[in-house]
Design a protein around this motif. Structure first.
Motif: not given
Length: 293
Positions: A234-238, A252-262, A275-278, A281-290
């Motif tokens: 998740x990429x947030x835009x201040x 909050x989600x964009x700056x946590x490492x809840x699952x050890x994935x980064x 859907x973080x909140x009403x 304006x965040x967007x999502x990026x993909x982390x591809x398999x190695x």
């Protein structure tokens, strides 16, 4: 594999989606305006030659306003459905172009198990990766905003019915007072217009919230259906006043490492980052398999 190129294409799709918001908002406002014209017709029907609605017609006007409530709901829901269908098609097309244009097609062919001939078609490649026809994927996207239940337990249809109910009650209250005061219909119509406009912010909120959710959900669904992603970032835009954005869930989600994935990276099936909140304006990026990086 061009992970960076793919995510750059996603950013372009996000920007294009944002640019459509004013147009969508205008369309929804015009749809809502049709119900306002119904109110004008009701007043004209009951008004006398002096353009004043007799006091003994107040109950009849109130009863006929119940039809307006249903019309408000039908008009804005129908327009939203058309908008979601258009937006879903744009997301599917954008993802298909991102896949075929930014990723290593040869590697993807091996993953998807399809023939070289199909590689020339972005939609075939997208369908192969997600394991279903793009039409089915697009249809699911367009219906998702209506199916999602928010943290308060309400769905979009509940909010639309509340808008219709609140608008009609406000108009009914305005007209009862105006009829009692003997106002002419032109003055009442101006007041009714203000009543409709006073709830315009709710329509704008719905357009922003649901269209951008649809964008994030498209990326999340794509990631969940394929086996080429190890996670979704998740990429947030201040934005807003200093210190305000930091309280938003997207930050909050964009700056946590809840699952050890980064930082900000979640398993592909994670729903909360879609859907973080009403009005998010965040967007999502993909982390591809190695093996595909």
């Amino acid at each position: 594999m061009g992970q960076q190129q793919f995510n750059e294409a996603i950013d372009e799709l996000f920007e294009a989606t944002q640019n459509k918001l004013p147009q969508y908002y205008g369309r929804l406002t015009r749809a809502n305006d049709r119900a306002r014209l119904m109110v004008e017709d009701i007043l004209a029907k009951h008004a006398g030659p002096d353009s004043v609605v007799p006091r003994n017609k107040s109950a009849a006007v109130t009863r006929e306003l119940q039809q307006v409530e249903s019309q408000v709901y039908r008009d804005i829901r129908s327009e939203l459905q058309r908008m979601f269908e258009e937006a879903a098609f744009a997301q599917s097309s954008g993802l298909a172009l991102a896949v075929s244009g930014a990723l290593d097609v040869a590697a993807l062919l091996a993953v998807a198990g399809i023939a070289q001939a199909y590689a020339e078609s972005a939609s075939y490649l997208l369908a192969a990766l997600i394991g279903k026809p793009t039409e089915e994927f697009t249809s699911s996207l367009s219906k998702a905003p209506f199916n999602r239940k928010d943290s308060d337990g309400l769905q979009l249809n509940d909010r639309l019915r509340d808008i219709a109910r609140t608008t009609t009650r406000q108009v009914a209250s305005t007209l009862r007072k105006s009829i009692r005061n003997g106002e002419v219909t032109s003055r009442m119509n101006r007041k009714v217009a203000r009543d409709f406009n006073s709830l315009a912010w709710r329509l704008k909120t719905i357009v922003e919230t649901e269209t951008l959710y649809l964008h994030r959900n498209a990326i999340g669904m794509f990631a969940e259906l394929t086996d080429i992603t190890r996670g979704v970032k998740i990429v947030d835009y201040p934005h807003g006043k200093p210190g305000e954005h930091e309280r938003h869930k997207c930050h909050i989600y964009a700056h946590q490492n809840e699952h050890g994935l980064g930082e900000g990276v979640y398993p592909p099936g994670t729903r909360k980052i879609r859907h973080p909140h009403p009005r998010c304006r965040s967007t999502l990026h993909l982390e591809l398999v190695r093996r595909l990086k």
